[in-house]
Design an enzyme around this catalytic site. Structure first.
Site, PDB file in Angstrom:
ATOM      1  CD  GLU A  14      42.943  40.364  38.922  1.00  0.00           C
ATOM      2  OE1 GLU A  14      44.137  40.155  38.613  1.00  0.00           O
ATOM      3  OE2 GLU A  14      42.393  41.478  38.780  1.00  0.00           O
ATOM      4  NE  ARG A  61      37.405  44.567  35.465  1.00  0.00           N
ATOM      5  CZ  ARG A  61      38.458  44.459  34.675  1.00  0.00           C
ATOM      6  NH1 ARG A  61      38.302  44.334  33.379  1.00  0.00           N
ATOM      7  NH2 ARG A  61      39.676  44.475  35.162  1.00  0.00           N
ATOM      8  CE  LYS A 104      45.686  46.136  38.249  1.00  0.00           C
ATOM      9  NZ  LYS A 104      44.518  45.368  37.833  1.00  0.00           N
TER      10      LYS A 104
HETATM   11  C1  3PG Z   1      43.058  44.475  34.807  1.00  0.00           C
HETATM   12  O1  3PG Z   1      42.039  44.572  35.461  1.00  0.00           O
HETATM   13  O2  3PG Z   1      44.105  44.074  35.285  1.00  0.00           O
HETATM   14  C2  3PG Z   1      43.041  44.894  33.374  1.00  0.00           C
HETATM   15  O3  3PG Z   1      41.764  45.219  32.967  1.00  0.00           O
HETATM   16  C3  3PG Z   1      43.627  43.886  32.470  1.00  0.00           C
HETATM   17  O4  3PG Z   1      43.882  44.518  31.277  1.00  0.00           O
HETATM   18  P1  3PG Z   1      43.736  43.800  29.881  1.00  0.00           P
HETATM   19  O5  3PG Z   1      42.251  43.614  29.664  1.00  0.00           O
HETATM   20  O6  3PG Z   1      44.369  44.740  28.900  1.00  0.00           O
HETATM   21  O7  3PG Z   1      44.432  42.473  29.967  1.00  0.00           O
END
Ligand code: 3PG
Length: 210
Positions: free
Chosen positions: A42, A46, A130
């Protein structure tokens, strides 16, 4: 969702986040993850270079499932599909993005964090979502509660998933796979230690299988 993607999610059960401000580094991160056995990636929107990273990875690794994450709007959904995303993940539920994805035949996993949002997603025809941010909205207990009502929905929890709690999430029958950033730590990337990423991927697969 396409059965090929579902099969990969069911087999590997872990979806790493790829975040970089440079396509060359993004390729190295992806290569390390694939080397470690993970083939559903994924790429999160960002950084300013995220779309270029996505395009480069999708072109370089056609054998992988390269999706786009942190997709916030219908316009972004259109753009990531143009750049080669084979699935879309978003932090929340945006019906306009769902329509773009459906029209293009691209699977979309929108984030939900309440029963109301899940019901909206269900009524849009979605059966895979999700849960975000999973650890803050109840974690495995929340997933059990939601899946006892929405019996045909499968979940990909993300947000706070780590090697310490991965097994608890994966033990919930309705959980297809977990997503997370723990597999691609910023300090390893900054040091150019891509072997560490391969090792984390291998460890996650082993943990998921155990
Ligand atoms: C996402 O975009 O799914 C989350 O930012 C993932 O969260 P994490 O950084 O706590 O794994």
């Amino acid at each position: 969702m396409t059965s090929k993607l579902i099969d990969s999610l069911k087999t590997k059960r872990v979806v790493p986040l790829v975040q970089s401000d440079d396509p060359k580094t993004a390729l190295k991160i992806s290569d390390a993850l694939l080397e470690g056995g993970l083939d559903v990636l994924e790429v999160v929107l960002r950084t300013d270079a995220a779309l270029d990273c996505l395009e480069a990875i999708a072109k370089e690794f056609p054998q992988a499932h390269v999706g786009a994450g942190t997709v916030l709007s219908a316009d972004q959904s259109q753009e990531v599909i143009r750049r080669g995303a084979s699935f879309i993940v978003s932090p929340g539920l945006d019906p306009a993005s769902v329509k773009v994805a459906n029209d293009a035949g691209v699977p979309i996993l929108p984030g939900i964090s309440t029963a109301t949002e899940l019901q909206q997603a269900w009524n849009l025809g979605l059966r895979t979502v999700k849960l975000f941010p999973a650890s803050l909205v109840g974690g495995p207990k929340m997933l059990k509660a939601l899946s006892s009502v929405f019996r045909d929905v499968q979940f990909m929890p993300t947000g706070g998933v780590n090697p310490g709690n991965l097994k608890d999430y994966l033990a919930v029958p309705a959980v297809l796979a977990c997503g997370g950033s723990w597999l691609t730590p910023g300090d390893a990337i900054a040091k150019g230690d891509f072997e560490a990423i391969t090792k984390l991927a291998e460890e996650a697969i082993a943990l998921a299988k155990s």
